[in-house]
Write a protein that holds these residues in place. Structure first.
Motif, PDB file in Angstrom:
ATOM      1  N   ALA A   1     -71.944  -4.518 -27.563  1.00  0.00           N
ATOM      2  CA  ALA A   1     -71.092  -4.419 -26.386  1.00  0.00           C
ATOM      3  C   ALA A   1     -71.070  -5.763 -25.659  1.00  0.00           C
ATOM      4  O   ALA A   1     -71.925  -6.631 -25.905  1.00  0.00           O
ATOM      5  CB  ALA A   1     -71.601  -3.320 -25.462  1.00  0.00           C
ATOM      6  N   GLU A   2     -70.107  -5.927 -24.779  1.00  0.00           N
ATOM      7  CA  GLU A   2     -69.954  -7.178 -24.040  1.00  0.00           C
ATOM      8  C   GLU A   2     -71.179  -7.516 -23.202  1.00  0.00           C
ATOM      9  O   GLU A   2     -71.477  -8.686 -22.981  1.00  0.00           O
ATOM     10  CB  GLU A   2     -68.720  -7.100 -23.129  1.00  0.00           C
ATOM     11  N   ASP A   3     -71.917  -6.486 -22.736  1.00  0.00           N
ATOM     12  CA  ASP A   3     -73.081  -6.726 -21.883  1.00  0.00           C
ATOM     13  C   ASP A   3     -74.345  -7.055 -22.671  1.00  0.00           C
ATOM     14  O   ASP A   3     -75.421  -7.173 -22.104  1.00  0.00           O
ATOM     15  CB  ASP A   3     -73.323  -5.533 -20.969  1.00  0.00           C
ATOM     16  N   GLY A   4     -74.221  -7.179 -24.002  1.00  0.00           N
ATOM     17  CA  GLY A   4     -75.372  -7.514 -24.832  1.00  0.00           C
ATOM     18  C   GLY A   4     -76.071  -6.313 -25.431  1.00  0.00           C
ATOM     19  O   GLY A   4     -76.894  -6.453 -26.320  1.00  0.00           O
ATOM     20  N   GLY A   5     -75.734  -5.121 -24.960  1.00  0.00           N
ATOM     21  CA  GLY A   5     -76.301  -3.900 -25.529  1.00  0.00           C
ATOM     22  C   GLY A   5     -75.459  -3.442 -26.708  1.00  0.00           C
ATOM     23  O   GLY A   5     -74.704  -4.220 -27.304  1.00  0.00           O
ATOM     24  N   PHE A   6     -75.586  -2.183 -27.030  1.00  0.00           N
ATOM     25  CA  PHE A   6     -74.806  -1.607 -28.116  1.00  0.00           C
ATOM     26  C   PHE A   6     -73.870  -0.540 -27.569  1.00  0.00           C
ATOM     27  O   PHE A   6     -74.149   0.066 -26.542  1.00  0.00           O
ATOM     28  CB  PHE A   6     -75.716  -1.001 -29.197  1.00  0.00           C
ATOM     29  N   GLY A   7     -72.782  -0.322 -28.272  1.00  0.00           N
ATOM     30  CA  GLY A   7     -71.819   0.681 -27.859  1.00  0.00           C
ATOM     31  C   GLY A   7     -71.130   1.286 -29.055  1.00  0.00           C
ATOM     32  O   GLY A   7     -71.334   0.864 -30.198  1.00  0.00           O
TER      33      GLY A   7
END
Length: 142
Positions: A91-97
């Motif tokens: 994801a854009e925030d560095g996590g996963f999506g």
């Protein structure tokens, strides 16, 4: 709008052991599966994975919603199928999506009529409603 506790009609219960590399089972024993990360994520791929389970649930739920909408519209969706592709990525925030593609095949209808039913089913399906604003869901008709 969230479902209130007194309005719950059914509750599924599943317990996971060891997360993505373990086992998931329902309290009634009807589902009991080994889960492993897929090879694409460095795992053994020997079991199923959460994305496959989500895809199975979403496609089944969406197929039912399609049937509900079709009955309301007096449309024939017999022989139809719904395929869910659930992608896991960064994801854009560095996590996963997650990202979901739902593909419906409705042999008895022309493409435009089928697409209208699919769009209406997307408004009815509990999985669609749960993912709204959180997960990109792409609707396709073939």
């Amino acid at each position: 709008m969230p479902v209130q506790p007194d309005d719950v009609l059914y509750t599924a219960v599943a317990t996971a052991e060891n997360g993505r590399d373990g086992r998931v089972a329902t309290d009634d024993g009807r589902l009991d599966v080994v889960v492993n990360p897929p090879r694409e994520l460095g795992g053994s791929g020997d079991g199923t994975n959460p994305e496959q389970l989500f895809a199975a649930g979403f496609s089944a739920c969406f197929q039912s919603a399609l049937g509900v909408v079709a009955r309301r519209e007096k449309a024939d969706v017999s022989g139809s199928t719904v395929t869910a592709r659930v992608g896991l990525g960064k994801a854009e925030d560095g996590g996963f999506g997650l990202r979901v593609e739902l593909t419906a095949s409705i042999p008895g209808l022309d493409r435009e009529a089928a697409l209208q039913l699919v769009k209406k089913a997307h408004q009815v399906c509990p999985y669609s409603r749960a993912t709204e604003g959180n997960i990109e869901v792409v609707l396709e008709v073939v």
